[in-house]
Scaffold this active site. Structure first.
Site, short mmCIF file in Angstrom:
data_model
loop_
_atom_site.label_atom_id
_atom_site.label_comp_id
_atom_site.label_asym_id
_atom_site.label_seq_id
_atom_site.Cartn_x
_atom_site.Cartn_y
_atom_site.Cartn_z
N SER A 106 -32.70 -50.94 -36.79
CA SER A 106 -32.59 -52.30 -36.90
C SER A 106 -31.25 -53.17 -36.62
O SER A 106 -30.43 -52.45 -36.00
CB SER A 106 -33.49 -53.34 -37.67
OG SER A 106 -33.71 -54.52 -37.37
N ASP A 250 -30.55 -58.00 -31.61
CA ASP A 250 -30.20 -56.81 -32.62
C ASP A 250 -30.60 -55.62 -31.90
O ASP A 250 -30.93 -55.57 -30.86
CB ASP A 250 -30.78 -56.96 -33.90
CG ASP A 250 -32.37 -56.74 -33.99
OD1 ASP A 250 -32.90 -56.83 -32.77
OD2 ASP A 250 -33.02 -56.39 -34.93
N ASP A 252 -32.54 -53.06 -31.99
CA ASP A 252 -33.98 -52.66 -31.53
C ASP A 252 -34.55 -53.98 -30.93
O ASP A 252 -36.05 -53.74 -30.43
CB ASP A 252 -34.63 -52.08 -32.65
CG ASP A 252 -35.14 -53.15 -33.59
OD1 ASP A 252 -34.24 -53.92 -33.95
OD2 ASP A 252 -36.33 -52.87 -34.41
N ASP A 254 -36.00 -57.06 -31.90
CA ASP A 254 -36.99 -57.80 -32.54
C ASP A 254 -36.54 -59.00 -33.16
O ASP A 254 -37.24 -59.83 -33.71
CB ASP A 254 -37.87 -56.80 -33.50
CG ASP A 254 -36.98 -56.32 -34.66
OD1 ASP A 254 -35.82 -56.35 -34.68
OD2 ASP A 254 -37.55 -55.65 -35.49
#
Length: 463
Positions: A106, A250, A252, A254
């Site tokens: 993340s 970010d 990834d 999400d």
């Protein structure tokens, strides 16, 4: 160096000693534990798991280890390679898979990576399932497949495009109106997979894109957490190019943050507020965020005649409460939008499309939209206590002291006052109490935090 094992997966730094860091041995062990858990919990002869990753430098290594461990257990793998967390979540049910693994840490820096684990719905595992997998990993009692029963790997490269089409086809995404608005948008993809997915989505919607750090090299050009102090370049770019606004995600994809046309942060907390305002204006209903998210979502929900509720911190807790309350939208204050019309997971692509639809309908500047919402300010602090102190007892005494106020104890202690709130959460690994406050000004939020820190110290000194 660090290895953190939790119910949502395993996260750690690359290199170093096994069981202390995320080494190849740890990646294999936890992939084997997850695969074995799937085999034990599914009454099926042949299982299938979707695997995708962000662009971290360690991604290809970890991905090969994880996929081939699953193959060794006799499980078939759908390899999405470079992908986003929400894309993997969307792909799992589409593939009729039994689960999914997302390889991403993340917003953590480049030396980190993680295995995030999904069920057959493409949703994060619950606490009981996560605990079972951790227990299996400790025992390391795995039964690998014989040579004729090994699994296979099939590479599938269309899912980012498929995800985009699913988003564009949502009834509340007004692609025609967005295209007619003629938006110009700057995107900071932090050299990860957001640099692939977000520009593709924008171009599909007829938006002109100015790309910054959109090459998925895994070399993050700045701290990848989308906070104001890390985003000077995108802020300058938006102003210099006279863009309508900027988008930051970010690694990834999400978490979603916007930059207003004047270069100012729209505010991560207000990403969910704006998207909820739009959704509630079309489909009235309830909302959910976690206890540490802004009160502004409650205000907007009540304005539209809905009911707002707060869950314990953690996406799986938000999703559980959203399902229970039939929430039409929810998420977390860190810029995570959960829109059940597509899937129960934080999804920046959905957030971007809803926000663009709202902006096209409103025909107003992003800074003007931000000014239309209640202004709240947060302060985030922590207090370190000596190991012998009973943190639970300190929190119990705080709860007792403020029993006359609106108090929640589902995740630490949250005290809702008429014009501000305080949320106290203990660390699971060290004698620390995290203190989150929100008020109508930064000065008030900081003042409330310092007052609470003083009260905790006083209670601790008497313990």
């Amino acid at each position: 160096m660090t290895l953190i094992k939790s119910i949502s997966g395993i996260r750690g730094t690359i290199g170093g000693q096994p069981s202390e860091n995320l080494t190849p041995i740890d990646a294999v062990k936890f992939a084997a534990s997850y695969g074995s858990w799937l085999k034990n919990s599914r009454d099926k002869k042949q299982l299938k798991v979707v695997v995708g990753r962000d662009a971290r430098i360690s991604g290809p290594m970890i991905q090969q280890l994880v996929m081939n461990t699953l193959v060794g257990l006799g499980i078939d793998v759908i390899d999405l390679d470079l992908s986003t967390t929400p894309t993997v979540e969307v792909a799992v049910p589409m593939e009729k898979a039994d689960g999914g693994i997302i390889l991403t840490a993340s917003h953590n820096p480049k030396q980190w990576n993680a295995l995030k684990l999904l069920n057959e719905k493409g949703e994060f595992l619950n606490s009981a399932e996560g605990a079972e997998i951790l227990e299996m990993a400790e025992k390391a009692d795995f039964d690998f497949a014989e040579v004729d029963d090994l699994g296979s790997i099939v590479k599938v490269d269309h899912y980012i495009d498929t995800h985009i089409e699913e988003v564009v086809m949502l009834p509340l995404v007004d692609a025609k109106k967005i295209a007619e608005a003629g938006f110009t948008v700057a995107v900071d993809g932090v050299n990860s997979t957001g640099g692939i997915a977000i520009p593709k989505l924008l171009k599909r919607l007829g938006v002109k894109v100015i790309e910054l750090y959109c090459e998925p090299t895994g070399h993050f050009p700045h701290n990848p957490e989308p906070l104001k102090e890390h985003l000077h370049e995108i802020s300058d770019l938006v102003q210099r190019e006279k863009a309508d606004f900027g988008i930051v995600v970010d690694p990834d994809v999400d978490r979603l943050a916007f930059i207003s046309e004047d270069g100012e942060m729209f505010g991560e907390e207000y990403t969910l507020v704006a998207c909820a305002d739009y959704v509630l204006s079309k489909t009235p209903g309830n909302t959910v965020s976690n206890l540490s998210s802004s009160r502004a979502l409650r205000d907007i929900t009540e304005k539209h005649g809905g009911k707002y509720e707060a869950s314990a911190v953690g996406e799986v807790n938000v999703v559980e409460l959203m399902k229970k309350n039939d929430a039409v939208i929810g998420g977390e204050g860190n810029g995570g939008i959960i829109y059940p019309e597509l899937h129960y997971g934080r999804d920046s692509l959905v957030g971007v499309a809803l926000f663009l639809s709202f902006l096209a309908e409103k025909q107003m500047k992003v800074s003007e939209l931000r000014k239309s919402y209640p202004s709240y300010f947060m302060s985030k602090n922590k207090i370190e206590l000596t190991p012998e102190l009973d943190v639970d007892e300190i929190l119990r005494q705080v709860e007792q002291k403020y029993s006359g106020e609106e108090v929640s104890t589902i995740d630490g202690v949250k005290i809702d006052f008429p014009n501000h709130w305080v949320h106290l959460r203990k660390s699971n690994t060290e004698p620390i109490i995290r203190i989150y406050t929100e008020a109508g000004s930064q000065e008030k939020a900081d003042e409330v935090a310092q007052k609470m820190i003083g009260e905790i110290k006083e209670i601790a000194s008497l313990s």
